[in-house]
Every structure is written in C-alpha cells, then in structure tokens.
Design an enzyme around this catalytic site. Structure first.
Site, PDB file in Angstrom:
ATOM      1  CG  ASP A   1       2.248   6.318  11.694  1.00  0.00           C
ATOM      2  OD1 ASP A   1       1.686   7.419  11.822  1.00  0.00           O
ATOM      3  OD2 ASP A   1       1.992   5.520  10.773  1.00  0.00           O
TER       4      ASP A   1
ATOM      5  CE  LYS B   1      -0.789   2.620  10.848  1.00  0.00           C
ATOM      6  NZ  LYS B   1      -1.556   3.109   9.671  1.00  0.00           N
TER       7      LYS B   1
ATOM      8  N   GLY C   1       0.308  -0.567   5.129  1.00  0.00           N
ATOM      9  CA  GLY C   1      -0.314   0.522   5.871  1.00  0.00           C
ATOM     10  C   GLY C   1      -0.621   0.160   7.310  1.00  0.00           C
TER      11      GLY C   1
ATOM     12  N   PRO D   1       3.004  -7.687   7.588  1.00  0.00           N
ATOM     13  CG  PRO D   1       0.972  -7.850   6.458  1.00  0.00           C
ATOM     14  CD  PRO D   1       1.594  -8.036   7.796  1.00  0.00           C
TER      15      PRO D   1
END
Length: 312
Positions: free
Chosen positions: A159, A17, A121, A117
C-alpha cells in the site's frame, strides 16, 4: 500529503485510508494476492517529522533514530504494548532501503505521532512509511522522481505507493499498481474501530480457506461505483461498495458482524469493513449527517468512533 518545514525539521501528515471496494482475484505464486481496490485517503492522520543528521565520523553512515508518541484516546481499545523502533518498523525499514539504494550517507531523527489505530485495516504503517520516504527525498536532497520513489515504495509494502499522494485511486496487482482518480466530491464518513484488532495475514489465510470462494464480478461493480461517486449518486453508491475480505474477517472476529448489523440499522449511504479490518465505516451524505450518526454510535460503546472526511 500536507508538508511543512522549518530550517531543520520537515513534517508531514500521513493519512489513513478507507477501501470503498476490495476484490481478491486470486493467490499469486509469490504468496501475495492479486487485488482490485478503490482507496480514499481520509483526514484522520499520523504525523511524521524528519530531521536530517550528518554522516558519522570516519566515513560511517549516519543512523536512523526513531521516536514514537501515541495519541490514542483515553478510552481507546487495547493497542500493542509498543511500536518497534528498529528494522521491524516500516518507517525505519523504508529509510534504510532508500539510503542503500540512493547511496546517501546521512542519518535522520524521525519522530512519529501515532493517531491511526493499529490492526484496523486503515493503512497507518504504510502511510507513515510513504511520508518518511517523501520527507527523506527532500531532506537528504536525493530528489528522485515520483516514478522512481514509487518503485522503491512498492518494495517496502503493497500500500505504500498509494500513500505517496493524497488522492483517491484504484490499486491493482498486490496493491502497488496505482491508478489515480480524478477529483471526487468530498466524502463524509463515520469509522468505528472495535476493541479487537485483526492481522492482515490472518484474514487472508481465513479467506483462502473458505470453501467455494469466488471473486466478485469486480469490473462491472467497480465501474458503477466510480460513476456513482463522480455524479454524487448517493442512492446507488452503497449498492456497488463491496469488500471481499469481510466474510473472512467475520469468521475471525464476531465484532465485524455486530458492526454490520448496527450500521444497517442507521441511514448510511453504504457501509462495510475497510481493508482486512477490524475498522468498519459508513458513508454519509454530508458533514452534519456524519456527526449525527457518530453521536448515535458512541452511545452503543462499540469502540472508537471517528467522524471524518476524505482528503482534498
């Protein structure tokens, strides 16, 4: 989430995201922070495979067997030496919680192909956990409703509820309150993941320690961003994109400001850090624009460069 299955194994793609908007409204009594953020899933994705196994002999619950294969590019930035396979892994944690709450006695063999990765974030661990929960809900024939599964996902991670669907959303609270957005035009991005990784807790601590830190006027900016996106108003889109954590991340890693300066030299619609970093992204007008800017950025050797688009 793109699902496919054969007689035994079910597989899901778990997308990364990007945060087009992120404001930190304050620290809560439970140690988390109240947020308001707009997130968009993108086509860069991990792959999670789930094979149910029967319960073990003598009535003992089955085990969660977990395998991981990383698909980092050859010239990837440093990654953690290994992804934990036990209860420290978010997938295993999510499945064990789901099994306890549902009363399921079966086990599973879970395989993860890792492409998103780490320390970027981009929500890779949360997306993997959400994919595993959806696969287990079907593979174990538990058949919980979306609402019930979302409540469980919120216990796994802030999340995780967002990733139960592949649509853009505005998330509030600590991220678990999800407001799905109407279908937006396809968005094209270039993402750079620098060699440095940032840990979420470190960035929030840095944010909390910054003197005179005040929230962005989130409501007006967020509403204008939604309007610009829905109308394809590229001229004003970058004006309303904001990430409250970018200043704090810049204090921890000089690569954040280096990426900001580099992206500012190019004709992106808008650009900023995603989440708590360290990945930095820019919005492009179309696919050809994204490919051209990605080619330029690869010559700068700032890290891994991805040209991608939003999920539809």
């Amino acid at each position: 989430m793109d699902l496919r299955e054969d007689d035994f194994k079910r597989t899901a793609h778990a997308p990364a995201k990007l945060n087009l908007f992120l404001d930190v409204l304050g620290r809560r009594g439970d140690g988390f922070h109240d947020l308001e953020t707009m997130m968009v899933p993108i086509r860069l994705a991990d792959q999670v495979s789930f094979t149910p196994t029967p319960k073990e002999a003598h009535g003992h619950a089955g085990r969660i067997l977990f395998d991981v294969r990383t698909c980092w590019p050859v010239r990837s930035p440093p990654q953690p030496p290994e992804i934990p396979a036990g209860s420290d892994n978010l997938i295993v944690n999510a499945l064990e919680l789901f099994r306890r709450r549902s009363g399921c006695s079966r086990g599973a063999h879970v395989q993860l192909v890792k492409r998103i990765p780490w320390g970027a974030g981009m929500g890779g661990g949360s997306s993997d956990a959400a994919a595993a929960l959806k696969l287990a809900n079907r593979g174990w024939h538990i058949d919980w409703s979306d609402e019930r599964l979302s409540a469980l996902a919120a216990e796994v991670g802030s999340d995780v509820p967002f990733f139960l669907s592949h649509s853009p959303a505005i998330c509030r609270g600590r991220g678990e309150r999800v407001e799905r957005l109407p279908l937006l035009p396809t968005l094209y991005f270039v993402v750079v993941k620098p060699p440095a990784a940032l840990r979420t807790n470190d960035v929030y601590r840095s944010h909390d320690s910054m003197a005179g830190s005040k929230p962005i006027t989130a409501r007006g900016s967020l509403d204008r961003l939604k309007t610009s996106l829905s109308h394809g108003d590229w001229c004003n889109l970058g004006r309303w994109m904001q990430n409250r954590l970018q200043a704090a991340a810049s204090l921890l890693s000089p690569c954040v400001d280096e990426l900001r300066r580099t992206f500012a030299e190019l004709d992106f619609v808008g650009h900023q850090l995603t989440g708590s970093g360290s990945a930095y992204f820019g919005v492009c007008r179309h696919a050809q624009h994204a490919r051209r800017l990605a080619t330029i950025l690869r010559t700068r050797q700032l890290g891994l460069v991805y040209a991608t688009r939003s999920c539809q």
